[in-house]
Design an enzyme around this catalytic site. Structure first.
Site, PDB file in Angstrom:
ATOM      1  N   SER A 447     -18.832 -29.832  -2.382  1.00 15.83           N
ATOM      2  CA  SER A 447     -18.425 -28.736  -3.256  1.00 15.83           C
ATOM      3  C   SER A 447     -17.847 -29.244  -4.572  1.00 15.83           C
ATOM      4  O   SER A 447     -18.547 -29.886  -5.338  1.00 15.83           O
ATOM      5  CB  SER A 447     -17.440 -27.825  -2.523  1.00 15.83           C
ATOM      6  OG  SER A 447     -17.295 -26.606  -3.205  1.00 15.83           O
ATOM      7  N   ASP A 499     -25.818 -20.482   1.069  1.00 17.00           N
ATOM      8  CA  ASP A 499     -24.530 -20.890   0.498  1.00 17.00           C
ATOM      9  C   ASP A 499     -24.370 -20.332  -0.915  1.00 17.00           C
ATOM     10  O   ASP A 499     -25.252 -20.478  -1.766  1.00 17.00           O
ATOM     11  CB  ASP A 499     -24.465 -22.418   0.490  1.00 17.00           C
ATOM     12  CG  ASP A 499     -23.119 -22.952   0.033  1.00 17.00           C
ATOM     13  OD1 ASP A 499     -22.253 -22.156  -0.358  1.00 17.00           O
ATOM     14  OD2 ASP A 499     -22.944 -24.180   0.072  1.00 17.00           O
TER      15      ASP A 499
END
Length: 672
Positions: A447, A499
């Site tokens: 991330s 996602d």
């Protein structure tokens, strides 16, 4: 629809948002009225105790007040359920009903005070059960009044008194938007919006030191967020309804897609690795990316055994040759690093838990199993990291030999620069390669850590030509197209399912806002039905609903004209807004520079039906994709859980070892 106007200002709710809260309060009031009637009937003719007359008056008055309140709530619920989001005509009387309901709070407040006085002074000698019932009624009155006050604070819009919508009878295309008076008003409104959002960020991050770097970040983020929302007049429930509609629309398109269609793969190149080999390496590297989160992620992934294992190791103070920086006072972060990564004390070169805005934790270790000097960067785990995430402006990142504009996400570019200085200027990499000169450099992260790792790899590429970077669930708004193409030789981006974060960029959010405006303004169903059906669909599945739209009866030649309902949601003309004309129309240029995922993209998806039992075996498939496949936000209940590092690791392990059957936690918080 636009926010409801009452008491001389615009609020953060619409006139069709009162169906559910009104129905809930009406249910509570009806039960309360029935209980009060039973109490009055039980004591009728038996008010001989001290203060019995006051009790009689209190109960009768309470029955009357509750009766009026129930009638007003019934009218509010009925009127609020009429019309559609962009057709508030049937709800014209809502403001008057709101004024009436607010007026009824005055006698209710007085009667609550009267009941409190009776309980404290005149209840002696009366039946204890009666006194208890009256106390419950008085407490309930004060609780409802308190909740109402909190609700008013919650829906209060600080910008409500400054909004000045364009004349409703004047078409948007002929308004004189460039007049000096209007330009001055819009400038003042934008300045106020920036100030409001800056104050909200300061309140949210009140525990952080208010130094110059934080103030600059608050200001930059406030300008970005306020600019995104300033051209629409949507309330939160409109956005929720739009997301519910979009999810079902996307599912309908997915179900109607030809199953034989194969996803577009990235163009092959002489340096392209075998897919299975890359999956093996990615699985191995993901363990270190997840380990970088420290003890919170270890406890989250091992809720039963994790606390016991860490309790034994946290307070140990072993002698080690690595350098540790930052606050890990009990050693729990480092203990979890050892447990999660499988490395030994002697394998670590540098461990940093130092965390500030644009300065995120990382560690450097020797990975003897793969012959690599490993740099692992942590993802978001603090408010400081959130500020780094939200600093989404573009920053130039010039590179020699790269044709095209080179720019990247500002916050992650700053974080990569911070780690670069530590690795190079402080001699950390020199120390690592002096121990293992034959090893290769591998950079990993998840991330925020993935975006920072990819930019760090760009900065180090010239010094370490053989380096590799594995970016797990990186943010979509990371690098320019030129940089994305440049990184294809040494960066692998791994994305799981739907996602949200790899699809998150300012242009994508503008596109999502435009799609919400379209689908909300075109739907002919009332908002409460959309939300009810949307909740049912999310929880229990079923077939996506075929929502009727205002386009059903429009002639083909009219489809290039914006809908009146769609225009009603626009406060001022914005280049981010696109009507029903072609999405590629040059008249609607993007307001933000496009940003993409770095490197080659390895997309992991579930192989099988989208809806499955919680105990069903999960099967995954992996394919090469490209950054252009993530230019749109997909709405799904799994768009947050698919981002969790433990889910990414499980998916990779199931592809390389064995399938998992554990269900993801639907309530998990996204660590970004």
């Amino acid at each position: 629809m636009p926010g409801m106007v009452a008491f001389g200002r615009r609020w953060g709710i619409a006139s069709d948002d009162l169906v559910f809260p009104g129905a809930f309060e009406m249910l509570v009031r009806v039960l309360w009225w029935i209980g009060t009637l039973i109490l009055y009937s039980y004591h009728k003719g038996r008010f001989a105790c001290g203060g019995g007359g006051a009790l009689h008056s209190f109960l009768v008055g309470l029955l009357v007040i509750l009766g009026f309140i129930i009638c007003s709530l019934g009218a509010i619920v009925y009127v609020s359920a009429q019309g559609t989001m962009t057709n508030p005509g049937p709800r014209r009387s809502m403001a008057a009903l709101v004024y009436l309901r607010a007026l009824l709070y005055l006698p209710e407040l007085g009667w609550a005070c009267l009941g409190a006085v009776w309980v404290s002074d005149d209840s002696k000698g009366c039946d204890p059960a009666t006194v208890g019932a009256v106390i419950a009624a008085v407490v309930a009155s004060w609780i409802i009044l308190l909740c109402t006050g909190l609700g008013v604070v919650f829906v209060f819009d600080p910008l409500g008194s400054t909004r000045r919508g364009p004349p409703s009878m004047e078409p948007l295309g002929v308004r004189d938007l460039e007049s000096s008076e209007r330009s001055q008003f819009l400038s003042t409104a934008r300045s106020l919006a920036v100030k409001v959002w800056e104050n909200r960020l300061k309140l949210l991050c009140c525990c952080l030191p208010q130094d110059d770097s934080h103030r600059a970040a608050f200001s930059s983020i406030a300008q970005l967020v306020s600019g995104f929302f300033c051209d629409t007049d949507l309330v939160p429930s409109d956005i929720a309804a739009g997301l519910a509609l979009l999810h079902q629309e996307q599912d309908k398109k997915e179900q109607s897609r030809d199953p034989d269609v194969i996803a577009t793969h990235s163009p092959s190149s002489p340096l392209e690795e075998d897919l299975e080999a890359e999956l093996e390496r990615a699985t191995h590297c993901m363990q270190f990316a997840a380990a970088a989160y420290g003890w919170p992620m270890y406890i989250y992934s091992n809720p039963l055994t994790g606390p016991c294992k860490l309790t034994k190791d946290c307070c140990r103070r072993p002698t080690a040759e690595y350098e540790m920086v930052g606050g890990d006072h009990l050693g729990c972060h480092f203990s979890s690093l050892l447990l999660s990564s499988g490395l030994q004390y002697r394998d670590f070169i540098h461990v940093s838990f130092h965390n500030q805005i644009y300065e995120i934790p990382f560690f450097v270790a020797l990975d003897h199993a793969r012959g690599a000097v490993l740099v692992a960067v942590r993802g978001t785990l603090s408010l400081k990291d959130v500020l780094t995430d939200l600093s989404a402006d573009c920053e130039n990142l010039p590179l020699e030999g790269v044709s095209g504009a080179c720019y990247a996400h500002k916050g992650m570019c700053q974080a990569a620069g911070y780690i670069y200085k530590k690795l190079v200027n402080d001699g950390i990499l020199t120390q690592a390669f002096s121990i293992a000169p034959e090893y290769k450099l591998v950079i990993v992260g998840h991330s925020l850590g993935a975006g920072t790792a990819a930019l760090l790899a760009v900065m180090l590429k010239n010094s370490f030509p053989t380096l590799k970077c594995y970016a797990f669930s990186p943010p979509g708004g990371l690098v320019s197209k030129a940089l994305a193409d440049y990184t294809k030789d040494f960066v692998i981006s791994v994305v799981l399912g739907k996602d949200l974060v790899p699809r998150l960029s300012l242009p994508n959010m503008e596109d999502l806002k435009r799609r919400i405006l379209k689908i909300v303004s075109n739907c002919n169903k009332p908002k409460y039905r959309i939300l009810l059906q949307g909740c049912w669909y999310e929880l229990f599945g079923g077939d996506p609903d075929d929502f009727p739209t205002e386009m059903d009866n429009r002639r083909e030649e009219e489809l290039s004209q914006p809908l009146l309902g769609e225009e009603s949601l626009i406060i001022r003309h914005s280049s981010s807004y696109q009507s029903l004309a072609s999405d590629d129309s040059p008249a609607h240029a993007a307001t933000h520079l496009p940003l993409f995922l770095p490197g080659r993209v390895l997309h992991i998806t579930e192989d099988g039906p989208t809806r499955r039992s919680c105990l069903a075996r999960v099967r995954y498939r992996a394919d090469w994709s490209n950054e252009m496949a993530f230019r749109s936000v997909l709405i799904s209940p799994r768009m947050l859980t698919d981002h969790m590092p433990d889910m990414v690791l499980r998916a990779l392990q199931s592809l390389t070892e064995r399938p998992f059957s554990l269900c993801p936690s639907a309530s998990a918080l996204d660590p970004v």
